[in-house]
Design an enzyme around this catalytic site. Sequence first.
Site, short mmCIF file in Angstrom:
data_model
loop_
_atom_site.label_atom_id
_atom_site.label_comp_id
_atom_site.label_asym_id
_atom_site.label_seq_id
_atom_site.Cartn_x
_atom_site.Cartn_y
_atom_site.Cartn_z
N ASP A 107 0.90 -1.36 -0.09
CA ASP A 107 0.15 -0.03 -0.28
C ASP A 107 0.99 1.14 -0.09
O ASP A 107 1.81 1.28 0.78
CB ASP A 107 -0.96 -0.01 1.33
CG ASP A 107 -2.46 0.05 0.87
OD1 ASP A 107 -2.60 1.23 0.28
OD2 ASP A 107 -3.15 -0.80 1.26
N ASP A 130 -3.32 4.49 -2.23
CA ASP A 130 -4.65 4.89 -1.51
C ASP A 130 -5.14 6.50 -1.79
O ASP A 130 -4.39 7.18 -2.20
CB ASP A 130 -4.21 5.07 -0.07
CG ASP A 130 -5.40 5.34 0.89
OD1 ASP A 130 -6.04 4.40 0.96
OD2 ASP A 130 -5.23 6.21 1.65
N GLU A 169 -6.37 3.87 -6.06
CA GLU A 169 -7.68 3.88 -5.70
C GLU A 169 -8.17 5.22 -5.88
O GLU A 169 -7.64 6.25 -5.51
CB GLU A 169 -7.99 3.60 -4.08
CG GLU A 169 -9.15 3.74 -3.42
CD GLU A 169 -9.09 3.98 -1.95
OE1 GLU A 169 -10.00 3.58 -1.10
OE2 GLU A 169 -8.15 4.61 -1.27
N ASP A 198 -12.64 -1.81 3.06
CA ASP A 198 -13.60 -0.77 3.29
C ASP A 198 -15.01 -1.02 2.66
O ASP A 198 -16.05 -0.15 3.00
CB ASP A 198 -12.98 0.44 2.44
CG ASP A 198 -11.88 1.09 2.85
OD1 ASP A 198 -11.70 1.27 4.22
OD2 ASP A 198 -11.22 1.89 2.25
#
Length: 560
Positions: free
Chosen positions: A98, A200, A257, A331
């Site tokens: 990430d 992210d 994302e 999420d």
Amino acid sequence: MQKAWWKESVVYQIYPRSFMDSNADGIGDIQGIISKLDYLKELGIDTIWLSPVYESPNDDNGYDISNYLSIMKEFGSMKDWEELLMEIHRRDMRLIMDLVVNHTSDEHEWFIQAKTSKENPYRDYYIWRDPKEDGSEPNNWASNFGGSAWEFNEETGDYYLHLFSKKQPDLNWENKKLREEIYTMMKWWLDKGIDGFRMDVINFISKVEGLPDGELKPGKQYASGSKYYRTGPFIHDYLQEMHRNVLSHYDVMTVGEMPGVTPEQAIDYTAEERNELNMVFQFEHVGLDNGPNGKWDLKPLNLHDLKKSLSRWQEALGDKGWNSLYFNNHDQPRALSRYADDGRYRIQSAKMLATLLHMMKGTPYVYQGEELGMTNVAFETITDYRDIETLRVYEELRNLGWTEEMIMMSIHAKSRDNARTPMQWSADENAGFTTGTPWINVNPNYQKINAENELNNPESVFYYYQKLIRLRKQNEIIVYGDYKLILEYHPEIYAYIRTYQDKRLLVICNFYENNPAFELPRDIHFMTKQLLASNYETEEQSDISRFTLQPYEARVYLLN
């Protein structure tokens, strides 16, 4: 379209806190992950996406990073992480990490320095604004976690921007020195041998100049400022610079994302000649059961909306970009509980949703436990929940006059903790996740739904996922074939055709517990057919021009 390893991959997301605990402290860790790599290899996974394991005060479960170059002690050490990478590569799998660079933790050394004075060299690493004349916030933006997106800093008498928690100050990407620090950090990880990044909220990093007020809705104190920070003015410049300075020097996979991204924007992000990213995570299809007042306002999924959304992305990106295929992640609540039947037809439903997704064009993502048919959890009281967003919304909805029953109904359906309950390994205490006290309670259905049971049952959801993954590796049509929706207006059946060279793939999914009749469109001709996958016992020779589907039935045929 060029072929690439990341197009042919199936990615498995590990949320480390909930995956496997090796030292009985109730928190999943890196040694726990290492102990389960053979399980992932058996499933057929070739790429692992590891959610953040960096040093963090854990305000937002690791997405608030205080040191990009060290490992959170709860998860282990850098030595443990290096062993993990070695063991992943030894099994011919890859690891993507990430990358969280829209914001840091307020406990990061950069921010600790930046908040001390307006002259500090790190000051411009973050986004600061003076209060308005009346002392109020610089604009009316809402944080994505509720409340204001601004926090007052006593030492310097001004505000800093945080699009998420107040402990997650936003970085100022207009500062070239900051960007260079980030690129240096990325190279540090890539030189250690990782195989790419999941980025992210990466489309938030460029903000519109002046940070204008958002449009305030009646009865609201704060407005969404998203149109001023989603896909901002310099986002493509930053991503191309990142590609030029870092990514182009390694054979890696990147997925960004991007909340709110449209298919047209996604083409700009993922077109090969633009040198930005390989693919994006978009959220359109996972917002289809949101009511007019957003995520916590529940409404049932309309199948036509899902067909329209997924088909729009399949067709728009076509040969111009690349899709990521997912229903679940850390999420999102469990898709099985959202879009299908997690009770009587749980096994058929889990296999049907997997069929729908894994036969599409793009790179499929499996979120931990999805391959077992794990479901949402319904904790009785708010004190059992751990997610910062859930705890905040509970208070907000109470203040709006919602009843306890209404609030808990929404939380049971939509809380991010639905995805974060511990991985269900066995029927032993705490689902075999830990011998200690788990950081969040285990879903009580673990005695029935667990990996040990799945691996002992040849008809299990696990082995069906294994089969879908194997089919993707054996049939290029599944990876590279064109997509075309059929039976567009059928209220219960989602069916589509994939075409590649002289072959066609027919995918048929019944989304409900009724028994609708499938009729093959007359313009689809074939000489021979082969049944590749089905979630019910099906006669290979049965006629497919017209037949009745069983509840949540899925079939895949290869047509020649």
